[in-house]
Enzyme design. Structure first.
Site, short mmCIF file in Angstrom:
data_model
loop_
_atom_site.label_atom_id
_atom_site.label_comp_id
_atom_site.label_asym_id
_atom_site.label_seq_id
_atom_site.Cartn_x
_atom_site.Cartn_y
_atom_site.Cartn_z
CB CYS A 157 38.48 42.72 2.00
SG CYS A 157 39.29 43.94 1.07
CD GLU A 200 42.49 41.38 1.71
OE1 GLU A 200 41.34 41.26 2.10
OE2 GLU A 200 43.04 41.82 1.00
#
Ligand code: NAP
Length: 537
Positions: free
Chosen positions: A301, A264
């Site tokens: 994020c 990720e």
């Protein structure tokens, strides 16, 4: 107590001579503890132990694995304040955040434990034999998900608990039946060691095989690279930069036996601000977005790094209101001097691009490692022509793009790299007039939000935390939520296997009473002696 050593299974070892220290960004000074990098022999030992542990651990029942995960949660809580203090000393994050993130980590572990007991996650699928089928008899076939083997987890810098040592990747891999070797994040090795001690205690208390969990210290390239290349390792979980994630992905795919890497990585999380949303509510959205852009010093994020609107009076007013709100917020501390340096370098690079205007920047005095939140704006045409403007600046930063019209807005979205999230701010049915925009967003992201903020990731079965590359290396999977377990399993089929020798999840009697798909019907019941009519007959 911090030992500075590696956990090779339950053994603390430190025969190497390279040491590391962590840093307290609030105090702008090194922490006192010294940590020893794992040697090649220790890496080898951890991999061999994990491989041996896999032979036993993969056969543990859901109930046994659930007891292990719940015990990890209990042991983490039992450490109490010293763990929270260490988290703060190694991250600069405030105490409230430490408590909240610990709560989330506990919740993740317990959610996977509940999932294991409930049992349907295994996707047990049974197609019973039809000996008298014409022209050929049908065989008995039974399928379920099985674990793939030892997993290496690279924890993130920005979630020292929830995406680290016993975070989502570790919890989901252990739930799947895979032993885990963690490459501790160099910014919070002490926090990692304390959490690792909780995992080891839990493994011992619940009689898990030695080597089901190891925690290694060292540089990503040396220790991380050796682990990813190791033939006994069968999968990788990673959260961090595109550069790091891509390097590990390439390394894994070049092995004689390539293995999956679930990385990720970067995301700027576009927010589309439709005209009517700003007509009446620009002030509200300005306040909400100033909070979201600066939350956790922008080190999420899902931080909204790109706002897209259509030129006009309302957008101009919104930019001014958002600037005012952003400048009001006191700067906060970043995780580490290197993250702070990257933030400053990134925002200076974007500020210096032709056609870019800085509309908000904290102007007061700023302590070392504290970030000056920044808001830029640029015309749509300039943004389209300059790919540098869509680079992620990790921290409290956002750029507002003023588009000429819907067509230009859609072109910008089409040109974006893959993202974790997109958000649409709209009033009433306004969104119905922007079907092309919504379709373009859906093509680029893993989760779309209506009238909200992208920050804040709920841990639940319907969450998708992933997206087209480079948001994640495989957009078919999520890093958050119960489906994260699917990254560490593969489907496996038994043909005509004796009932007593099948895993209990696939036996006729359904001894666990789990939900299964039997001859294309979902059922909790056992297989009837008199066969059900098959779906395709
Ligand atoms: P990172 O530099 O990618 O590091 C993450 C982990 O991967 C660390 O354990 C690191 O080891 C290891 N690693 C990095 N490069 C490697 C390589 N070439 N080979 C093997 N291992 C490697 O990310 P970070 O330190 O967490 O943060 C730095 C940047 O990542 C931030 O500025 C931000 O842009 C980005 N980030 C993004 C997200 C997100 O979710 N999108 C989250 C956090 C950070 P070391 O211990 O040696 O560093």
């Amino acid at each position: 107590m911090i030992t500075g050593k590696n956990y090779i299974g339950s053994q603390l070892k430190a025969s190497g001579d390279k040491t590391f220290k962590t840093f307290n960004p609030q105090l702008n000074t090194e922490n006192p503890w010294s940590f020893v990098e794992a040697t090649s022999a220790e890496i080898e030992e951890a991999a061999a132990l994990a491989n041996e542990a896999f032979k036993v651990y993969k056969n543990c029942t859901g109930k046994e694995k659930a007891a292990f995960l719940n015990a990890i949660a209990d042991e983490i809580l039992a450490i109490g304040d010293p763990l929270l203090d260490l988290y703060c000393a190694e991250s600069g994050l405030p105490r409230g955040r430490a408590e909240g993130e610990r709560g989330r980590t506990i919740f993740q572990l317990r959610s996977f434990a509940d999932m294991l007991i409930e049992g349907s996650w295994l996707e047990a699928t049974l197609d019973t034999a039809i000996p008298d089928r014409q022209p050929l008899p049908k065989e008995d076939l039974r399928k379920m998900l099985v674990p793939i083997g030892p997993i290496v987890v690279f924890g993130s810098s920005n979630f020292p608990f929830a995406f680290s040592t016993a975070g989502g990747d570790t919890a989901s891999a252990l739930a799947a039946g895979c032993p885990v070797i963690v490459k501790s994040h160099s910014m919070h090795i002490g926090t990692g060691e304390m959490v690792a001690s909780a995992v080891i205690k839990a493994a011992q208390k619940t009689n898990m095989p030695e080597g089901v969990f190891s925690n290694l210290i060292g540089s990503g390239v040396v220790v991380g690279g050796a682990l990813v290349s190791h033939p006994l390792v069968k999968g990788v979980g990673f959260t961090g930069s595109i550069k790091g994630g891509r390097a590990l992905y390439d390394l894994a795919s070049q092995r004689p036996e390539p293995i999956p890497v679930f990385a990720e990585m970067g995301s700027i999380n576009p927010v589309v601000v439709l005209p009517k949303a700003l007509e009446n509510e620009s002030k509200k959205w300005a306040t909400v977005y100033a909070g979201s852009i600066t939350l956790g010093t922008g080190q999420f994020c899902t931080n909204p790094g790109l706002l897209l609107g259509i030129k006009g009076e309302d957008l101009t007013r919104f930019i001014s209101e958002l600037s005012t709100e952003i400048e009001k917020i006191a700067p906060s501390c970043m995780l580490h001097p290197s993250i702070h340096a990257d933030f400053n370098q990134g925002r200076e690079l974007l500020k210096s691009q032709s056609g870019v205007q800085t509309v908000a920047e904290y102007k007061g005095e700023i302590a070392p490692n504290f970030a000056s939140q920044t808001l830029l704006t640029v015309e749509g045409k300039t943004f389209l022509e300059n790919p540098t403007l869509s680079h992620e600046v990790f921290g409290p930063f956002s750029i507002i793009v003023q588009c000429d019209d819907e067509a230009q807005l859609t072109s910008i979205i089409d040109q974006l790299a893959g993202q974790l999230t997109a958000t649409v701010l709209a009033e009433g049915s306004e969104i119905e007039n922007y079907k092309a925009v919504i379709a373009a967003l859906q093509n680029r992201v893993g989760r779309i939000i209506f009238n909200g903020v992208p920050t804040g990731v709920e841990v639940c079965p319907s969450m998708i935390h992933g997206g087209p590359y480079p948001a994640s290396s495989d957009s078919r999977f999520t890093a958050v939520g119960l489906d994260a377990v699917k990254r560490w399993v593969r489907p496996f089929s038994y043909q005509n296997w004796p009932n007593a020798l099948l895993p209990i999840e696939l036996q006729d009697e359904n001894p666990l009473g789990i939900l299964r798909l039997v001859n294309s019907k979902q059922t909790y019941s056992h297989i009837e002696k008199c066969q059900e009519k098959p779906f395709f007959a």
